[in-house]
Structures are given as C-alpha cells and as structure tokens.
Design an enzyme around this catalytic site. Structure first.
Site, PDB file in Angstrom:
ATOM      1  N   VAL A 103       0.687  -1.150   0.084  1.00  0.00           N
ATOM      2  CA  VAL A 103      -0.199   0.013  -0.045  1.00  0.00           C
ATOM      3  C   VAL A 103       1.003   1.330  -0.050  1.00  0.00           C
ATOM      4  O   VAL A 103       0.469   2.283  -0.558  1.00  0.00           O
ATOM      5  CB  VAL A 103      -1.094  -0.036   1.147  1.00  0.00           C
ATOM      6  N   ALA A 258       4.637  -5.225   7.357  1.00  0.00           N
ATOM      7  CA  ALA A 258       3.516  -5.458   6.520  1.00  0.00           C
ATOM      8  C   ALA A 258       3.532  -4.590   5.302  1.00  0.00           C
ATOM      9  O   ALA A 258       4.164  -3.624   5.235  1.00  0.00           O
ATOM     10  CB  ALA A 258       2.280  -4.879   7.409  1.00  0.00           C
ATOM     11  N   ASP A 259       2.796  -5.322   4.306  1.00  0.00           N
ATOM     12  CA  ASP A 259       2.663  -4.521   3.147  1.00  0.00           C
ATOM     13  C   ASP A 259       1.368  -3.924   2.855  1.00  0.00           C
ATOM     14  O   ASP A 259       1.104  -2.873   2.254  1.00  0.00           O
ATOM     15  CB  ASP A 259       2.848  -5.233   2.086  1.00  0.00           C
ATOM     16  N   ARG A 260       0.372  -4.314   3.853  1.00  0.00           N
ATOM     17  CA  ARG A 260      -0.944  -3.424   3.935  1.00  0.00           C
ATOM     18  C   ARG A 260      -1.626  -4.089   5.018  1.00  0.00           C
ATOM     19  O   ARG A 260      -1.635  -5.338   5.504  1.00  0.00           O
ATOM     20  CB  ARG A 260      -1.887  -3.895   2.771  1.00  0.00           C
ATOM     21  N   ALA A 268      -1.317  -8.102   5.630  1.00  0.00           N
ATOM     22  CA  ALA A 268      -0.752  -8.807   4.539  1.00  0.00           C
ATOM     23  C   ALA A 268       0.699  -8.694   4.743  1.00  0.00           C
ATOM     24  O   ALA A 268       1.287  -7.536   4.693  1.00  0.00           O
ATOM     25  CB  ALA A 268      -1.418  -8.255   3.134  1.00  0.00           C
TER      26      ALA A 268
END
Length: 386
Positions: A103, A258-260, A268
């Site tokens: 994100v 975290a990526d999102r 995620a």
C-alpha cells in the site's frame, strides 16, 4: 560492506539502487534514469520492501519533473496546468501498477495526486505546480528514516514492558522475524528489523532469529547480511523450522513488517507470515506487526479486500546464489548461478507473494505514532496510531 545496507542512494539528480537480486554476494548499483526503469526495478524485485518501493517511485517521479523543468525548450506538458495534470496522472497510474499489494506505493502516488490537485486549486501555473510535486516527492523518501526509528522504539520498549509485566527481567529477549524489513526494505533503519536493532542498541536483545523466507530468500540473503553487518547475534532457520524453534527455544516475540494493514487489523505480509502467526498463537508468543502509517489502509475493511500479488511460477522453481566452492568472475565478484530445483513442465505451481494474517492472531500493531492492542471486545482500534 555498510553501503549494502542502503537501498537507495541520491546524489544531486542521480538515483541509484542496490540490486537486491544479487545480494549478498555481489553489491551492484543500478542507475534509475526514468519512471519506466523505476517501474521495472520494483516489478522485478531489484528493489523490494513496501517503504522502499514507495520511496523509489516518488523519487523517480520527482526526477522526471525536475529534468523537465530544466529542459529547453520545455516539454509540452508544462504548457498549462491541464496538460501537466493529464501527464502526471498517467505517470502516477503507471507507477501504481508495479506491485499491487504494497500500500505504500499507492499511498505515495495518492499523496502526489493530492499535491497536484491542491496546487492546481490554488491557481498556480504549470511550472509552480511541478515544483511543488518535485519537493513533495523528495519529502516522501526523506520522512521514512525518522518514522522507522520512532516505531522501532515504540515496539521495542512495549515488548520489554510486556515481558517485565509477565514477571521476567526484560533482558536477553529472543525475537523471530520473517522476510527482510531492515534498511534494505526501507529508506533506513527498518520496521520490524528496526525493532530488533533497537533492542540490540539498548542492550535488551538476546538473539534475533529469522526465516530464510522462500522462494525469494529475503531472509537468508538480505536479513542475514544486515544482521551480520550490524553485528547483531542471530540465527537463521528454514521456514519449516518455526514450530520446532518455538518448542525447543525461549522466544519472546515474533516481529514482522506489513505490506498492507486493513482497518480491522488483518495484515498482508510476505508469504510464510501467517504460518508463523498460527504457530506463535499455539505457543502463546506475542506477534507484533511493525509498519508505517502509510501501510494502514482504512479503506479496506478486512483482509479479504487486500489484493494478493501472484508472482511468475518460475520464481518458485529457481534458486539463485554464489557457486560453491566459491569462484570469482572477471570483475572479481563471486560467480553466481540460477538453479532449477523441480522437474520442468509441472502442471501447477502456486506462488502467491503474500499471505494475510487475521487480526485475531496479532498481539500488537506498531506505527510511528504508537502501539495498538486489542480492546476488551477483542478488536483493534487503529485510530490512535494512524
């Protein structure tokens, strides 16, 4: 060696990234001269880590406009605010397609889009709007290191107090991490690996453990390099050894990036994180997510709304590394090779790059604004940390 712990180098108008595909055996710097090259570097994972790819996208965008402002004659898109808006929107949309799950990339492009709109609404001419965009793009990257150090301290200090509250000393803490979340994944210091670094710097860390993180091996290639360079006591484990580690060693926490992060706390992150979370819950080990505010996506209610990137199947079949015993190429670097592991022509290969850890398995979510834990209702309220 320390320079390998920088994902992006800036010098005036020049952007360089360290090619993370050939680390740790070779340090290769790649020049990023265009938005298209930045897109390719992000897509091909020459640079990776949600904060780092957001920074590179913003810097490449700024470079593109800065060069346009210096060119003579100026390009047509600087002829009017309307022409600039059309050009900028197309470039930002293109950058956003590089990797869909992270994100931070979307946060960077949306922020630049807001700057475009705000400057346009203020009645500025095309050149002044472009100047505002150049400065904002640079600022996106510059803000990263400070917030990483802030969240690392929040998370590290919180963990120490949690352990003390359970009757232990808060010293000699052993922490497992997944993937790579250090300086190579950010503009500096790191998120979850930053928490580990903070514990080490304050004398509270016993040992860092990290998974290899197949199929790209960000742990064994990149986290190993960072921990070795920083002289942090560490132990690598194969991804499938997490349960055994928890059974036979005292692990005080799992810290991941975290990526999102969805509004309800579903997160995620790199594939294998969910596995570690399930095992941590089984062994009553705190599971901590450390990520910047830009990773929290309040527009997504829960993990079911997070797009999961699936990488090319071939990437799950190939391992790249230095030849053993070592040999040097003509440039004096360790010779490397890509090795195919399974037989060719398999009917099916499942290769998601990320999985989603449900909020119920997460103990705390840490951003640069503080630490969020679940309330009496068992739910996260992220309003105080975004």
């Amino acid at each position: 060696m320390a320079e390998t712990l920088t994902s992006i180098q800036l010098s005036d108008d020049k952007i360089q990234i360290v090619n993370q595909l050939v680390l740790p055996h070779t340090t290769e710097w790649l020049v990023i001269d265009t938005i298209e090259q930045a897109h390719d570097a992000i897509r091909s994972m020459k640079i990776r880590g949600a904060p780092a790819i957001g920074s590179l996208a913003a810097l490449a965008f700024s470079q593109h406009l800065a060069r346009a402002l210096r060119s003579s004659p100026p390009p047509d898109f600087l002829s009017s605010p309307e022409a600039l808006k059309a050009h900028v929107s197309q470039k930002l949309d293109f950058l956003f397609t590089a990797r869909p799950t992270a994100v931070n990339l979307g946060a960077a492009t949306r922020r630049l889009a807001r700057t475009l709109q705000t400057s346009s609404d203020a009645g500025k001419d095309a050149r002044k709007i472009a100047e505002d965009l150049v400065e904002d793009g640079k600022q996106i990257a510059a803000e990263d290191v400070g917030r990483n150090k802030a969240m690392a301290k929040w998370g590290g200090d919180w963990l120490v107090e949690l352990v003390k509250g359970n009757g232990a000393s808060g010293d000699g803490l052993n922490v497992l991490t997944v993937c790579n979340t250090g300086s190579l994944a950010t503009s500096g210091y790191g998120t979850a690996l930053g928490l580990i670094t903070h514990l080490h710097e304050t004398g509270k860390l016993g040992r860092a453990y990290f998974t290899q993180t197949a199929p790209y091996h960000q742990g064994s290639r990149l986290t190993a390099l960072e921990l070795k360079t920083l002289q942090i006591p560490s132990t690598m484990i194969v991804d499938t050894m997490v349960g055994s580690l928890f059974q036979h060693h005292s692990i005080h926490a799992v810290a991941v990036g975290a990526d999102r992060i969805a509004r309800n706390g579903d997160t995620a992150n790199k594939i294998g994180t969910y596995n570690a979370a399930v095992l941590a819950a089984r062994h009553n080990i705190p599971f901590i997510v450390v990520a910047p505010i830009t990773t929290v996506d309040l527009d997504v209610a829960d993990g079911s709304g997070i797009p999961i990137e699936h990488r090319p199947p071939l990437e799950a079949c190939i391992v790249r590394g230095a030849l053993y015993p070592p040999s040097l190429d003509q440039q004096g670097n360790k010779a490397q090779a890509a090795i195919m592991i399974p037989p060719e022509g398999l009917d099916g290969i499942y290769n998601p790059s990320f999985d989603v850890t449900p909020a119920e398995l997460i103990t705390a979510i840490v951003t640069e604004k503080g630490v969020a834990v679940k309330g009496s209702d068992g739910r996260f309220d992220l309003s105080n940390v975004v």
